[in-house]
Design an enzyme around this catalytic site. Sequence first.
Site, PDB file in Angstrom:
ATOM      1  N   CYS A   2      -2.431   0.124  -2.279  1.00  0.00           N
ATOM      2  CA  CYS A   2      -1.904  -0.901  -3.151  1.00  0.00           C
ATOM      3  C   CYS A   2      -2.062  -0.501  -4.604  1.00  0.00           C
ATOM      4  O   CYS A   2      -2.417   0.622  -4.917  1.00  0.00           O
ATOM      5  CB  CYS A   2      -2.590  -2.224  -2.846  1.00  0.00           C
ATOM      6  SG  CYS A   2      -2.651  -2.554  -1.091  1.00  0.00           S
ATOM      7  N   ARG A  27       4.685  -0.250  -4.248  1.00  0.00           N
ATOM      8  CA  ARG A  27       3.704   0.221  -3.271  1.00  0.00           C
ATOM      9  C   ARG A  27       3.532  -0.771  -2.128  1.00  0.00           C
ATOM     10  O   ARG A  27       2.904  -0.454  -1.125  1.00  0.00           O
ATOM     11  CB  ARG A  27       2.359   0.458  -3.968  1.00  0.00           C
ATOM     12  CG  ARG A  27       2.403   1.575  -4.981  1.00  0.00           C
ATOM     13  CD  ARG A  27       1.131   1.645  -5.796  1.00  0.00           C
ATOM     14  NE  ARG A  27       0.009   2.131  -5.002  1.00  0.00           N
ATOM     15  CZ  ARG A  27      -0.364   3.394  -4.933  1.00  0.00           C
ATOM     16  NH1 ARG A  27       0.308   4.317  -5.575  1.00  0.00           N
ATOM     17  NH2 ARG A  27      -1.408   3.747  -4.207  1.00  0.00           N
ATOM     18  N   TRP A  74      -2.539  -5.010  -0.136  1.00  0.00           N
ATOM     19  CA  TRP A  74      -1.828  -4.953   1.144  1.00  0.00           C
ATOM     20  C   TRP A  74      -2.879  -5.042   2.232  1.00  0.00           C
ATOM     21  O   TRP A  74      -3.770  -4.206   2.318  1.00  0.00           O
ATOM     22  CB  TRP A  74      -1.044  -3.644   1.258  1.00  0.00           C
ATOM     23  CG  TRP A  74      -0.132  -3.551   2.429  1.00  0.00           C
ATOM     24  CD1 TRP A  74       1.095  -4.129   2.582  1.00  0.00           C
ATOM     25  CD2 TRP A  74      -0.349  -2.779   3.624  1.00  0.00           C
ATOM     26  NE1 TRP A  74       1.644  -3.777   3.785  1.00  0.00           N
ATOM     27  CE2 TRP A  74       0.784  -2.953   4.447  1.00  0.00           C
ATOM     28  CE3 TRP A  74      -1.383  -1.974   4.076  1.00  0.00           C
ATOM     29  CZ2 TRP A  74       0.897  -2.354   5.685  1.00  0.00           C
ATOM     30  CZ3 TRP A  74      -1.267  -1.372   5.317  1.00  0.00           C
ATOM     31  CH2 TRP A  74      -0.136  -1.556   6.101  1.00  0.00           C
ATOM     32  N   ASN A  98      -8.953   0.196  -3.350  1.00  0.00           N
ATOM     33  CA  ASN A  98      -7.994   0.689  -2.362  1.00  0.00           C
ATOM     34  C   ASN A  98      -8.745   1.570  -1.378  1.00  0.00           C
ATOM     35  O   ASN A  98      -9.603   2.361  -1.782  1.00  0.00           O
ATOM     36  CB  ASN A  98      -6.887   1.521  -3.016  1.00  0.00           C
ATOM     37  CG  ASN A  98      -5.891   0.665  -3.766  1.00  0.00           C
ATOM     38  OD1 ASN A  98      -5.875  -0.554  -3.634  1.00  0.00           O
ATOM     39  ND2 ASN A  98      -5.057   1.308  -4.570  1.00  0.00           N
ATOM     40  N   GLY A  99      -8.393   1.485  -0.109  1.00  0.00           N
ATOM     41  CA  GLY A  99      -9.043   2.310   0.898  1.00  0.00           C
ATOM     42  C   GLY A  99      -9.677   1.466   1.984  1.00  0.00           C
ATOM     43  O   GLY A  99      -9.351   0.279   2.142  1.00  0.00           O
ATOM     44  N   GLU A 482      16.362  10.329  10.314  1.00  0.00           N
ATOM     45  CA  GLU A 482      16.176   9.727   8.992  1.00  0.00           C
ATOM     46  C   GLU A 482      17.070   8.511   8.814  1.00  0.00           C
ATOM     47  O   GLU A 482      16.651   7.492   8.248  1.00  0.00           O
ATOM     48  CB  GLU A 482      16.458  10.768   7.911  1.00  0.00           C
ATOM     49  CG  GLU A 482      16.364  10.265   6.486  1.00  0.00           C
ATOM     50  CD  GLU A 482      14.981   9.764   6.090  1.00  0.00           C
ATOM     51  OE1 GLU A 482      14.875   9.147   5.014  1.00  0.00           O
ATOM     52  OE2 GLU A 482      14.006   9.969   6.853  1.00  0.00           O
ATOM     53  N   LYS A 486      15.647   4.750   8.001  1.00  0.00           N
ATOM     54  CA  LYS A 486      16.050   3.964   6.846  1.00  0.00           C
ATOM     55  C   LYS A 486      16.503   2.566   7.277  1.00  0.00           C
ATOM     56  O   LYS A 486      16.149   1.563   6.658  1.00  0.00           O
ATOM     57  CB  LYS A 486      17.192   4.653   6.077  1.00  0.00           C
ATOM     58  CG  LYS A 486      16.792   5.872   5.304  1.00  0.00           C
ATOM     59  CD  LYS A 486      16.056   5.576   4.022  1.00  0.00           C
ATOM     60  CE  LYS A 486      14.582   5.739   4.079  1.00  0.00           C
ATOM     61  NZ  LYS A 486      13.947   6.860   4.657  1.00  0.00           N
ATOM     62  N   GLU A 489      13.541   0.415   8.543  1.00  0.00           N
ATOM     63  CA  GLU A 489      12.594   0.105   7.473  1.00  0.00           C
ATOM     64  C   GLU A 489      13.027  -1.099   6.654  1.00  0.00           C
ATOM     65  O   GLU A 489      12.202  -1.973   6.338  1.00  0.00           O
ATOM     66  CB  GLU A 489      12.455   1.303   6.520  1.00  0.00           C
ATOM     67  CG  GLU A 489      11.537   2.402   6.999  1.00  0.00           C
ATOM     68  CD  GLU A 489      11.442   3.528   5.988  1.00  0.00           C
ATOM     69  OE1 GLU A 489      10.324   4.000   5.745  1.00  0.00           O
ATOM     70  OE2 GLU A 489      12.476   3.937   5.432  1.00  0.00           O
ATOM     71  N   HIS A 505      19.803  11.793  28.684  1.00  0.00           N
ATOM     72  CA  HIS A 505      18.479  11.741  29.299  1.00  0.00           C
ATOM     73  C   HIS A 505      17.773  10.422  29.010  1.00  0.00           C
ATOM     74  O   HIS A 505      16.563  10.389  28.793  1.00  0.00           O
ATOM     75  CB  HIS A 505      17.633  12.923  28.804  1.00  0.00           C
ATOM     76  CG  HIS A 505      18.196  14.250  29.196  1.00  0.00           C
ATOM     77  ND1 HIS A 505      17.993  14.818  30.439  1.00  0.00           N
ATOM     78  CD2 HIS A 505      18.987  15.117  28.516  1.00  0.00           C
ATOM     79  CE1 HIS A 505      18.617  15.978  30.503  1.00  0.00           C
ATOM     80  NE2 HIS A 505      19.232  16.187  29.346  1.00  0.00           N
ATOM     81  N   LYS A 606       4.382   2.141  -0.246  1.00  0.00           N
ATOM     82  CA  LYS A 606       5.024   3.376  -0.660  1.00  0.00           C
ATOM     83  C   LYS A 606       4.180   4.602  -0.350  1.00  0.00           C
ATOM     84  O   LYS A 606       4.663   5.587   0.186  1.00  0.00           O
ATOM     85  CB  LYS A 606       5.330   3.312  -2.160  1.00  0.00           C
ATOM     86  CG  LYS A 606       6.042   4.538  -2.701  1.00  0.00           C
ATOM     87  CD  LYS A 606       7.417   4.696  -2.089  1.00  0.00           C
ATOM     88  CE  LYS A 606       8.188   5.850  -2.677  1.00  0.00           C
ATOM     89  NZ  LYS A 606       9.457   6.088  -1.976  1.00  0.00           N
TER      90      LYS A 606
END
Length: 611
Positions: A2, A27, A74, A98-99, A482, A486, A489, A505, A606
Amino acid sequence: MCGIVGYVGAEEAAPILVGGLKRLEYRGYDSAGVAVLDGAALSVVRATGKLRNLEGKLLTETPKGRVGIGHTRWATHGRPSDANAHPHTFEGVSVVHNGIIENHLALKETLKAKGHVFSSETDSEVFAHLIREAQKDGQSLLDAVRAAVAQVKGTYALVAISEAEPTHIVCTREAQPMVLGYAKGQNFVASDVPALLEYTRDVVFMEDGDVAVVKAEGIELFDRAGAQVQRKVTRVDWTPGMAEKGGHKHFMHKEIFEQSRAVADTLRGRVLRSEGDVHFDGWPFSDADVKALTRVWVLACGTSWHSGLAGKWMIESLAKLPVEVELASEFRYRDPLVSKQQLAVAISQSGETLDTLAALREAKSRGATTMTLCNVVGSAMTREADFTVLTNAGPEIGVASTKAFTTQLIGLYLLAIKLGRQRGTLTREEAQQHLSRLTEVPKEIDAVLKTEAQVKEIARKYLHARDFLFLGRGPMHAVALEGALKLKEISYIHAEGYAGGEMKHGPIALIDEQLPVVVVAPQEPRIHYEKIIGNIEEVRARGGQVIAVVEEGDTHARSLANDVIEVPKTSALVAPLITTVPLQLLSYHVADLRGTDVDQPRNLAKSVTVE
């Protein structure tokens, strides 16, 4: 994961803190707060939800003072709530963190036995209690912070202020990003550079174990052993305007449209077309070094992993070196067969992704030569790798990565050419052809961006779909993955990316009249094109709705698809750079039409700096 901002200076701190936090909104967060010191008086204001909720509170509870810290959280421990929001405060000590503190439960029990009462469900609050406990023994704030982190098992970017020492901030880091900002008469600390750009571009990236005392008149920096040190001051080239929307509705939209510029910047100064070679500043590897390589490891997560999959095709095709593309989050939890005479390439937009940084360290400890491909000068990976290739994308604010992906592809293509030339597997003339194709990419991306109105109408047609399938072959498999990432997300639609040959398959069972299938179908290499056409026919035979990304003039694929997006005709290795752009636009417009939070999708951040 964050946002952190700290300020000491001659101005009122609260507006500066909130302004910095706004520049870190990308973030991801679920609550926010500030703590401000006015002499020996500490004021804390916190709010759940977006920063506007905090700003609303600050209108009636405006804290005065010129020393302060702010945070956007967050949730990792404890639900989003005002009580769980940072800063956390205990007996005149306020912290942001943070952490993750892995041993927080044991620490809490020890502190409770000493009479401490906790007011949140978080692990972070432990730091305020540990610091205050050390202060009771007569320790300064600096020493109390050192004593606190010595008891903690885990990761942290920690910033603390105290009523007992109201003139300064103390901060430290371990496996979490933290940057110091230097300006005349005022100084800063933050978790990322954009928070500081309005006030300074002179920064120091703290290293693991560093502890800093931030005062208005200067910053004192100490290493893990307690010795005072001088770290290199980096002049950041980004301007504040580069982190603003510039008239676009969302940062993601702006960044999609910045890709031609970002690609040109990543190529600039590196393309030696007349020599058929690539120039990387400070390239340390001789021809003998490169010829001795037996393997390349690509270590990455998420979007960067997808760029690595496409990069595998580039390096193996041009340099004739075997490439293993590894999910960094899995790499160090097995016994990878890494050795000397191997090259490990860590890819990360931020250069701080914890899993990728740990994988880089693991490869290095086993003897591999290391390099990183990332977007942030001075980040942890650039400091620890043997060599760095910067992508020059500029700040990427939207959580869903766009220009980072395309510039990573450029970096990998240039690396493949460089290795190929040094290994003798690529002639000068062949390299010149590849470099010429790369220099056309910005113009080709601009051409694709002109299809936006058409892509938006396709998005409108399919925005209520519950599922999407993306298919590609060869290098286009990475583009399919990708594209699916996107979409899921930012729109929250379930989407899967598959290699075209894998459709039979299992995924073919999903195909019915309700399923949109996005097929990436450039015409080179021809064998892949012929096979992907077969995939399109199989989807149509089962009633699926085909959205085809095809090259201009491809009437065959167009005749088979329900909807078509055209891109310029290009080569097999350049195609991932071109075909990914319409998929970004498709995902963006589906999400925007559905009304989701495009720049800050739920549950995402982020920079992933925790495991």
